[in-house]
Enzyme design. Structure first.
Site, PDB file in Angstrom:
ATOM      1  N   GLU A  98       5.821  27.932 -23.180  1.00  0.00           N
ATOM      2  CA  GLU A  98       5.129  27.823 -24.472  1.00  0.00           C
ATOM      3  C   GLU A  98       4.507  29.165 -24.851  1.00  0.00           C
ATOM      4  O   GLU A  98       4.221  29.990 -23.983  1.00  0.00           O
ATOM      5  CB  GLU A  98       4.015  26.766 -24.377  1.00  0.00           C
ATOM      6  N   ASP A 102      -3.398  25.514 -27.581  1.00  0.00           N
ATOM      7  CA  ASP A 102      -4.529  25.606 -28.506  1.00  0.00           C
ATOM      8  C   ASP A 102      -5.399  24.365 -28.249  1.00  0.00           C
ATOM      9  O   ASP A 102      -6.223  24.365 -27.331  1.00  0.00           O
ATOM     10  CB  ASP A 102      -3.940  25.653 -29.911  1.00  0.00           C
ATOM     11  N   ARG A 164       6.838  36.732 -36.640  1.00  0.00           N
ATOM     12  CA  ARG A 164       7.269  36.399 -35.286  1.00  0.00           C
ATOM     13  C   ARG A 164       7.931  37.586 -34.594  1.00  0.00           C
ATOM     14  O   ARG A 164       7.990  37.657 -33.370  1.00  0.00           O
ATOM     15  CB  ARG A 164       8.278  35.228 -35.309  1.00  0.00           C
TER      16      ARG A 164
HETATM   17  C1  PRP Z   1       2.269  25.913 -31.786  1.00  0.00           C
HETATM   18  C2  PRP Z   1       2.569  26.295 -30.347  1.00  0.00           C
HETATM   19  C3  PRP Z   1       2.407  25.000 -29.615  1.00  0.00           C
HETATM   20  C4  PRP Z   1       1.348  24.297 -30.413  1.00  0.00           C
HETATM   21  C5  PRP Z   1       0.052  24.439 -29.726  1.00  0.00           C
HETATM   22  O1  PRP Z   1       3.432  25.423 -32.356  1.00  0.00           O
HETATM   23  O2  PRP Z   1       3.857  26.813 -30.197  1.00  0.00           O
HETATM   24  O3  PRP Z   1       3.597  24.257 -29.581  1.00  0.00           O
HETATM   25  O4  PRP Z   1       1.281  24.902 -31.708  1.00  0.00           O
HETATM   26  O5  PRP Z   1      -0.935  23.779 -30.421  1.00  0.00           O
HETATM   27  P1  PRP Z   1      -1.821  22.638 -29.765  1.00  0.00           P
HETATM   28  O6  PRP Z   1      -2.216  23.097 -28.389  1.00  0.00           O
HETATM   29  O7  PRP Z   1      -2.994  22.538 -30.707  1.00  0.00           O
HETATM   30  O8  PRP Z   1      -1.012  21.389 -29.742  1.00  0.00           O
HETATM   31  P2  PRP Z   1       3.622  25.324 -33.939  1.00  0.00           P
HETATM   32  O9  PRP Z   1       3.320  23.925 -34.356  1.00  0.00           O
HETATM   33  O10 PRP Z   1       2.852  26.416 -34.613  1.00  0.00           O
HETATM   34  O11 PRP Z   1       5.178  25.547 -34.099  1.00  0.00           O
HETATM   35  P3  PRP Z   1       6.076  26.873 -33.875  1.00  0.00           P
HETATM   36  O12 PRP Z   1       6.040  27.176 -32.385  1.00  0.00           O
HETATM   37  O13 PRP Z   1       7.428  26.447 -34.329  1.00  0.00           O
HETATM   38  O14 PRP Z   1       5.482  27.985 -34.687  1.00  0.00           O
END
Ligand code: PRP
Length: 176
Positions: A98, A102, A164
């Protein structure tokens, strides 16, 4: 078109050096075994690619994509699998890759889904972790960097789908 000049939070060299350390730990932990890396799209693609090049074990690569609907804070039921792995992970050593943990909701949900598939082991590698926003604790086995609660972009992470491609982790501050 809106264009930011982000400050560098973590440089390309810092990332590379840290990835050396993470790969070394993975190589030691799984010595003599095969690992399946599950790259969580889209944000983890660059981390996964660079980390993979530093792993000296037999490696297979899979992709998953997840989507959160509505309020990320509300319940794990809001995380949906949009793209799944193509092969069975039963009996395999799985490392989820990952870009950022967050709130932890996405990863907590994903790890629960994967553990039901009877792998030999499931580990988590995350480039970044924001403890200030964490509401769903998960164990990060291979962590790149713990960061403050700032909006980060680059090295796979986006702002509205952009940035990105930056080779470093940048931070968007008010005013730039
Ligand atoms: C981001 C990141 C994780 C998630 C983390 O993905 O890649 O998958 O958010 O957030 P959390 O801990 O609050 O669940 P995002 O939804 O931005 O998608 P992307 O990777 O396609 O940009």
């Amino acid at each position: 078109m809106e264009q930011f000049n982000p400050d560098v939070l973590i440089s390309e060299d810092e990332i590379s050096l840290r990835l050396d350390e993470l790969a070394k730990a993975i190589n030691q932990d799984f010595a003599g075994e095969e690992v399946v890396l599950i790259c969580v799209l889209k944000g983890a693609f660059m981390f996964c690619s660079d980390l993979m090049k530093k792993i000296s074990l037999p490696v297979k690569l899979e992709f998953m994509q997840l989507s959160s609907y509505g309020d990320k804070m509300s319940s794990s039921g809001n995380v949906k699998v949009m793209l799944d792995v193509t092969g069975s992970i039963k009996g395999k050593n799985v490392i989820v890759i990952e870009d950022i943990v967050d709130t932890g909701l996405t990863l907590k949900t994903l790890l629960e889904i994967l553990k039901k598939r009877d792998p030999k082991a499931v580990k988590l590698a995350s480039l970044l972790y924001k403890p200030a926003r964490n509401t769903h604790p998960v164990d990060i086995d291979y962590l790149g960097f713990e960061i403050e609660d700032k909006f980060v972009i680059g090295y796979g992470l986006d702002y509205a789908g952009r940035y990105r491609e930056l080779p470093y982790i940048g931070v968007i501050n008010a005013g730039n």
